[in-house]
Write a protein that holds these residues in place. Structure first.
Motif, mmCIF file in Angstrom:
data_model
loop_
_atom_site.group_PDB
_atom_site.id
_atom_site.type_symbol
_atom_site.label_atom_id
_atom_site.label_comp_id
_atom_site.label_asym_id
_atom_site.label_seq_id
_atom_site.Cartn_x
_atom_site.Cartn_y
_atom_site.Cartn_z
ATOM 1 N N LEU A 591 -22.760 9.628 98.331
ATOM 2 C CA LEU A 591 -22.277 7.838 98.330
ATOM 3 C C LEU A 591 -24.000 7.600 98.546
ATOM 4 O O LEU A 591 -24.388 6.196 98.166
ATOM 5 N N SER A 592 -24.728 8.512 99.334
ATOM 6 C CA SER A 592 -26.308 7.816 99.526
ATOM 7 C C SER A 592 -26.999 8.012 97.819
ATOM 8 O O SER A 592 -27.765 6.738 98.089
ATOM 9 N N LEU A 593 -26.752 8.452 97.055
ATOM 10 C CA LEU A 593 -27.966 8.833 95.848
ATOM 11 C C LEU A 593 -27.055 7.443 95.331
ATOM 12 O O LEU A 593 -27.649 7.277 94.345
ATOM 13 N N LEU A 594 -25.876 7.612 95.000
ATOM 14 C CA LEU A 594 -25.460 6.378 94.051
ATOM 15 C C LEU A 594 -25.873 5.370 94.830
ATOM 16 O O LEU A 594 -26.484 4.001 94.453
ATOM 17 N N LEU A 595 -25.870 4.686 95.948
ATOM 18 C CA LEU A 595 -26.663 3.201 96.628
ATOM 19 C C LEU A 595 -27.834 2.751 96.578
ATOM 20 O O LEU A 595 -28.302 2.196 96.265
ATOM 21 N N ASP A 596 -28.777 4.327 96.040
ATOM 22 C CA ASP A 596 -30.193 3.900 95.982
ATOM 23 C C ASP A 596 -30.233 3.457 94.726
ATOM 24 O O ASP A 596 -31.531 3.457 94.613
ATOM 25 N N ASN A 597 -29.302 4.136 94.096
ATOM 26 C CA ASN A 597 -29.587 4.053 92.481
ATOM 27 C C ASN A 597 -28.665 2.714 91.844
ATOM 28 O O ASN A 597 -28.497 2.441 90.138
ATOM 29 N N GLU A 598 -28.282 1.833 93.213
ATOM 30 C CA GLU A 598 -27.203 1.212 92.812
ATOM 31 C C GLU A 598 -27.922 -0.554 92.563
ATOM 32 O O GLU A 598 -28.883 -0.577 93.160
ATOM 33 N N ARG A 599 -27.762 -0.768 91.481
ATOM 34 C CA ARG A 599 -28.722 -2.262 91.105
ATOM 35 C C ARG A 599 -28.078 -3.431 91.159
ATOM 36 O O ARG A 599 -27.994 -4.408 91.104
ATOM 37 N N TRP A 600 -27.030 -2.882 92.039
ATOM 38 C CA TRP A 600 -25.502 -4.661 92.080
ATOM 39 C C TRP A 600 -25.707 -5.572 90.932
ATOM 40 O O TRP A 600 -25.521 -6.792 91.310
ATOM 41 N N LYS A 601 -25.324 -5.036 89.613
ATOM 42 C CA LYS A 601 -24.514 -5.261 89.058
ATOM 43 C C LYS A 601 -22.890 -5.295 88.685
ATOM 44 O O LYS A 601 -22.756 -3.854 88.965
ATOM 45 N N GLN A 602 -22.457 -6.267 87.861
ATOM 46 C CA GLN A 602 -20.792 -5.755 87.837
ATOM 47 C C GLN A 602 -20.161 -4.282 87.157
ATOM 48 O O GLN A 602 -21.387 -4.840 85.838
ATOM 49 N N ALA A 603 -19.823 -3.628 86.786
ATOM 50 C CA ALA A 603 -19.471 -2.187 86.623
ATOM 51 C C ALA A 603 -18.476 -2.575 86.156
ATOM 52 O O ALA A 603 -17.596 -2.882 86.001
ATOM 53 N N ASP A 604 -18.272 -2.187 84.448
ATOM 54 C CA ASP A 604 -16.453 -2.086 83.881
ATOM 55 C C ASP A 604 -16.009 -0.838 84.548
ATOM 56 O O ASP A 604 -16.280 0.013 85.232
ATOM 57 N N VAL A 605 -14.791 -1.261 85.153
ATOM 58 C CA VAL A 605 -13.763 0.136 85.434
ATOM 59 C C VAL A 605 -13.342 0.323 84.029
ATOM 60 O O VAL A 605 -12.199 0.272 83.005
ATOM 61 N N PRO A 606 -13.438 1.600 84.234
ATOM 62 C CA PRO A 606 -13.273 2.659 83.090
ATOM 63 C C PRO A 606 -10.871 2.743 83.841
ATOM 64 O O PRO A 606 -10.937 2.780 84.798
ATOM 65 N N ALA A 607 -10.073 3.086 82.596
ATOM 66 C CA ALA A 607 -8.986 3.295 82.841
ATOM 67 C C ALA A 607 -8.510 4.698 83.803
ATOM 68 O O ALA A 607 -7.843 3.980 84.895
ATOM 69 N N GLU A 608 -9.297 5.450 83.687
ATOM 70 C CA GLU A 608 -9.002 6.746 84.823
ATOM 71 C C GLU A 608 -8.777 5.407 86.275
ATOM 72 O O GLU A 608 -8.139 6.416 87.440
ATOM 73 N N PHE A 609 -10.296 4.980 86.834
ATOM 74 C CA PHE A 609 -10.013 4.528 88.141
ATOM 75 C C PHE A 609 -8.779 3.292 88.439
ATOM 76 O O PHE A 609 -7.957 2.554 89.461
ATOM 77 N N GLN A 610 -8.442 2.496 86.813
ATOM 78 C CA GLN A 610 -7.069 1.955 86.837
ATOM 79 C C GLN A 610 -5.896 2.084 87.664
ATOM 80 O O GLN A 610 -5.601 2.063 87.795
ATOM 81 N N GLU A 611 -5.860 3.672 86.633
ATOM 82 C CA GLU A 611 -4.546 3.973 87.135
ATOM 83 C C GLU A 611 -4.770 4.466 88.205
ATOM 84 O O GLU A 611 -3.256 4.715 88.861
ATOM 85 N N LEU A 612 -5.631 5.327 88.999
ATOM 86 C CA LEU A 612 -6.224 5.267 90.114
ATOM 87 C C LEU A 612 -5.830 4.722 91.135
ATOM 88 O O LEU A 612 -4.920 4.897 92.156
ATOM 89 N N VAL A 613 -5.903 2.924 91.097
ATOM 90 C CA VAL A 613 -5.296 1.916 91.783
ATOM 91 C C VAL A 613 -4.167 2.086 92.068
ATOM 92 O O VAL A 613 -3.786 1.538 92.673
ATOM 93 N N ASP A 614 -3.992 1.850 90.495
ATOM 94 C CA ASP A 614 -2.169 1.620 90.168
ATOM 95 C C ASP A 614 -1.172 2.452 90.769
ATOM 96 O O ASP A 614 -0.278 2.058 91.435
ATOM 97 N N SER A 615 -2.160 4.074 91.259
ATOM 98 C CA SER A 615 -0.659 4.524 91.692
ATOM 99 C C SER A 615 -0.904 4.597 93.158
ATOM 100 O O SER A 615 0.013 5.562 94.501
ATOM 101 N N LEU A 616 -2.017 3.598 93.820
ATOM 102 C CA LEU A 616 -1.577 3.309 95.156
ATOM 103 C C LEU A 616 -0.961 2.092 95.690
ATOM 104 O O LEU A 616 -0.271 1.959 97.054
ATOM 105 N N SER A 617 -0.276 1.097 94.682
ATOM 106 C CA SER A 617 0.478 -0.018 95.119
ATOM 107 C C SER A 617 1.957 0.413 95.483
ATOM 108 O O SER A 617 2.001 -0.397 96.561
ATOM 109 N N ASP A 618 2.188 1.286 95.524
ATOM 110 C CA ASP A 618 3.265 1.953 96.441
ATOM 111 C C ASP A 618 3.007 2.338 98.275
ATOM 112 O O ASP A 618 3.886 2.741 98.360
ATOM 113 N N GLY A 619 1.782 2.247 98.163
ATOM 114 C CA GLY A 619 1.395 3.122 99.583
ATOM 115 C C GLY A 619 1.397 4.101 99.790
ATOM 116 O O GLY A 619 1.128 4.325 101.220
#
Length: 885
Positions: A591-619
């Motif tokens: 996470l530290s490496l990701l933050l140190d290289n993050e340019r704080w621009k909007q990123a595209d959301v891969p389908a696998e992350f959308q599925e990951l979020v959808d799997s959390l919809s039932d709590g």
């Protein structure tokens, strides 16, 4: 034998000399005693009935003086020369030793002694003659009546002869036959006793060979019972038999030998039972042999057999691991066993799948091993309980027997009293049944035994038929073990209930110890592999797989043994802590490496992350399995859809969401690390919050990633990312709360603190956006002048900046947040405009300046309400005017 015949009530011989023989027999026991004066001066002299006492109550002084010269030993009533002390006192032979040239002196001494004894004799004779002379009248009177006495004796003799003839005829006609029958019956009884005694001796003589036969068949209990019975017979019924004088000590030595044999046999049994192939389905090896050994050990109070079993368990556990390692290493072709000779080093060369299979095999073998140990200990436990039950039932029977005997004694006393009262001889009353009460009781006990046989049998292999004591000792009761083996609990097992209870508890503790042994050996095996940091280098899935295997083994052993062993659980917890530390450090570093290289621009959301979020919809938090094919064909989306809301995020937050879910999933896979994971996740969330604040609000990204400036879009994007994390904090909190113990609920306060910190950060970002526009308003409106043209350049510039602000955040923040933000910005705008108008002294008086300001404000309002999402925004601008003076 003479005394027994003389005391017999049955007369023997012909009828004519019955009484004569009795008189002769009776005189045989009367030894004539020679009464002589006592030579011992210290002996009492006042005994009545002796010659000395008569002479000293009736003699003259001279006669008394003469008699006092005679030693008093001759006057004792029990004077007898066959007594060695008396003989040596009268004739001191020590003075008559003719050896050594002393013959003349000894001859003189003997002559002197003879003269002294002759002198004593003369004194006595003189006094006797004197006494006779004193009683001469009585003597002559007796002589005159002699003829009358002879006639009287003659008549008496004739009467006695006639009586003897009659008695002889009566004896011949009425008594001789019956007495002969009685003699024959007595002889028969004596012969039977002799036969039984000889039969008993023959049986005892066969004891040692019979014991050898029993030992060859491992019948230790039977051999010990036979030895105990034989010892009892030797002490009671065969006591004093010369030919058996050494048999008792020989049997004691044989008993000690049997003790050693049983210990050795049990040790061999334990070794064979625990070291046989674990693939064998039979859980108990030779159950009958085990039961026989146990009863023998308990009978001899050899209670240390559990220690032997415990030592064998430890050795077997070591061998199981060693054999499993040898088998696994031999199957791996990649290992160079010639170069690496030590088995432990060869084991460390296995990769994780190979080593994991080895550990699984060890756990499987240990499970079977514990099942066998439990089955064997159950048999031992059942034997101990059967002995305890037998002891209790024996005590109950003894109490009942004592009560019956007490009642029988009372009735017997009553019957005896009655018989005496009626004038009947007790022996005659009992002779009707030819049994004494004791014999009756013994016979009933013998008949009550289910295994007893008539004593007339010629078999010598059953000593219980030859003696009452042995028959009573052989009463046993049978019970059954869970394995179906009939066992005999003998009364000779003199273990107390307390000892048997302790032994039963020790058996249960031994089962617990078996589980601890397996766990300890497993821990040593794990530590041996962990020396090179092997376990700490496992990835999450590998460690989770290992953890599940260990937890399954722990549960299996707990189910088998009834208690959870803590050593392996502690090792698992220790490794889990190391894994958690490494797990957290890896993700925090990532996470530290990701933050140190993050340019704080909007990123595209891969389908696998959308599925990951959808799997959390039932709590429920679960990591979905990666799907190949369909997921890769879907194009990335611009925003993340969470429960109908759009979230524009940076790439770091997407990965952070996945990392958070990995923490939650790890808690599900390794429940023992829940508290540690909660603490580490709290630290991770705090780190993301503080680090993102440093990079965006603190403008740290300018130096870290080389951004030229921190834009409003960067700020809005950062705020939206924080809002996404805040959205999932309740779900994460509930996930951990469901896996914590009630006493650990206080740890959930970490999520409350984190939620507050995130809200504070979001509020700071909003305040920063307002502050940016506030600075702009201050800069532009401070130069505002009320003059043509309309709209003024100042208001045109303000509207331009407002539009840029709107364009920067409208696609990042939801509409309600945008409205709230612009309401706050508008408030700042009104404050600065009011300040400037007051400075310019422009009032709401309807004048030209008022008209110009109203036109500029209307231009600002129109432009602002024309922006997306701000159409219904209440921009009440009346507050900018001061009241008319």
């Amino acid at each position: 034998m003479a005394s027994s015949h003389s005391s017999s009530p049955v007369p023997q011989g012909s009828s004519s000399d019955v009484f004569v023989k009795k008189e002769v027999d009776s005189t045989k026991h009367i030894r004539p005693v020679q009464s002589l004066p006592d030579v011992c001066p210290k002996e009492p002299t006042d005994q009545q009935g002796t010659f000395y006492s008569i002479s000293t109550g009736n003699l003259s002084d001279k006669s008394r003086t003469d008699l006092e010269q005679v030693p008093k030993i001759f006057m004792k009533p029990d004077f007898a020369l066959d007594d060695s002390l008396t003989f040596n006192s009268v004739l001191p032979w020590s003075h008559f030793n003719t050896a050594g040239g002393k013959g003349n002196r000894d001859a003189a001494s003997s002559k002197l002694l003879q003269e002294k004894l002759s002198h004593y004799l003369d004194i006595v004779e003189v006094n006797i003659a004197h006494q006779i002379s004193l009683r001469s009248e009585a003597f002559f009177h007796a002589m005159t009546s002699q003829h009358e006495l002879q006639d009287y004796l003659k008549k008496t003799s004739q009467a006695v002869k006639m009586l003897r003839d009659k008695i002889a005829q009566i004896d011949k006609v009425m008594c001789e036959g019956s007495l002969h029958i009685l003699r024959l019956a007595l002889s028969r009884n004596n012969c039977v006793k002799v036969y039984n005694k000889l039969k008993l001796m023959a049986t005892v003589h066969q004891t040692q060979p019979t014991v050898q036969v029993l030992l060859s068949a491992s019948e230790f209990v039977g051999a010990l019972d036979l030895i105990a019975t034989t010892q009892e017979v030797l002490q009671q019924e065969l006591q004093g038999i010369h030919s058996f004088r050494h048999l008792g000590s020989q049997l004691c030595e044989l008993e000690k030998l049997i003790d050693k044999m049983m210990i050795a046999e049990f040790s061999t049994y334990c070794h064979n039972d625990l070291n046989r192939p674990l693939e064998d389905d039979c859980q108990i090896l030779e159950e009958e042999r085990l039961v026989s050994l146990l009863f023998g050990l308990l009978k001899q109070r050899k209670l240390n057999f559990l220690e032997i079993y415990s030592e064998e368990m430890i050795i077997t556990a070591k061998n199981i691991i060693k054999q499993c390692v040898i088998n696994k290493v031999s199957q791996v072709e990649e290992l160079d066993t010639d170069a690496v000779t030590k088995l432990a080093d060869q084991m460390r060369m296995l990769n994780f799948p190979q080593w994991f299979d080895l550990l699984k095999d060890i756990f499987s073998k240990f499970t079977v091993f514990l099942q066998r140990v439990k089955a064997t200990l159950n048999i031992i436990h059942s034997v101990v309980l059967s002995v305890l039950d037998k002891n209790q039932r024996t005590r109950e029977l003894e109490e009942v027997s004592q009560q019956k005997n007490a009642a029988k004694d009372n009735s017997l006393d009553t019957e005896v009293a009655y018989l005496i009262h009626e004038g009947i001889f007790i022996s005659d009353a009992f002779s009707e049944n030819e049994l004494t009460p004791i014999a009756i009781d013994t016979t009933s006990q013998r008949n009550a035994s289910p295994n007893s046989e008539p004593c007339s049998s010629d078999s010598v292999s059953e000593p219980e038929c030859t003696t009452d004591s042995s028959s009573s000792k052989e009463q046993t009761s049978s019970s059954a073990t869970p394995g179906g083996v009939d066992i005999m609990a003998n009364e000779d097992m003199k273990l107390t209930d307390l000892e048997l209870g302790k032994l039963a508890n020790n058996i249960q503790e031994l089962l617990y110890s078996a589980s601890d042994i397996c766990h300890d050996r497993a821990v040593k095996f794990l530590m041996s592999r962990a020396k090179d940091g092997f376990l700490e280098k496992l990835n999450s899935m590998e460690f989770i797989t290992l953890s599940r295997l260990m937890e399954t083994f722990i549960l299996d052993t707990e189910q088998i043994c009834g208690r959870k062993s803590m050593s392996l659980l502690g090792a698992l917890q220790s490794q889990a802590n190391k894994f958690v530390n490494r797990f957290h450090e890896e993700r925090k570093t990532k996470l530290s490496l990701l933050l140190d290289n993050e340019r704080w621009k909007q990123a595209d959301v891969p389908a696998e992350f959308q599925e990951l979020v959808d799997s959390l919809s039932d709590g429920k938090i679960t990591l979905p399995e990666k799907k190949s094919g369909a997921t890769e064909e879907r194009k990335p989306a611009e925003v993340l859809i969470v429960e109908g809301q759009q979230y524009a995020v940076v790439g770091t937050v997407l990965l952070l969401i996945r990392i958070i879910l990995e923490y939650c999933q790890c808690v599900d896979n390794i429940p023992s690390v829940t508290t540690d994971m909660l603490t580490r996740l709290s630290d991770l969330l705090k780190y993301f919050n503080s680090r993102s604040c440093q990079l965006v609000l603190g403008a740290g990204a300018l130096q870290v990633v080389g951004l030229k400036t921190i834009t409003t879009k960067n700020l809005a994007l950062s705020s939206r990312c924080l809002q996404l994390i805040v959205h999932y904090l309740p779900v994460i909190r509930a996930h951990f709360a469901a896996r914590l113990q009630p006493k650990q609920y206080s740890m959930l306060r970490h999520f409350d603190h984190i939620t507050k910190d995130y809200h504070d950060h979001i509020a700071e970002i909003s305040a920063k956006l307002v502050a940016i526009m506030d600075s702009l308003f201050d800069k532009l409106l401070s130069k505002y002048e009320v003059k043509a043209p309309v709209p003024s350049a100042c208001f045109r510039n303000i509207c331009k900046q407002m539009t840029k602000m709107h364009e920067a955040i409208i696609d990042l923040l939801p509409e309600e947040q945008t409205q709230m933000l612009f309401l706050r910005i508008n408030a700042s705008y009104k404050l600065h405009l009011k300040k400037q108008l007051s400075h310019l002294n422009v009032i709401n008086d309807g004048g030209p300046q008022n008209g110009l300001v109203t036109a500029d404000v209307a231009f600002y309002t129109g432009n602002l309400q024309a922006l997306k999402g701000l159409k219904d925004l209440d921009l009440n601008m009346a507050e900018i005017w001061e009241q008319k003076r």
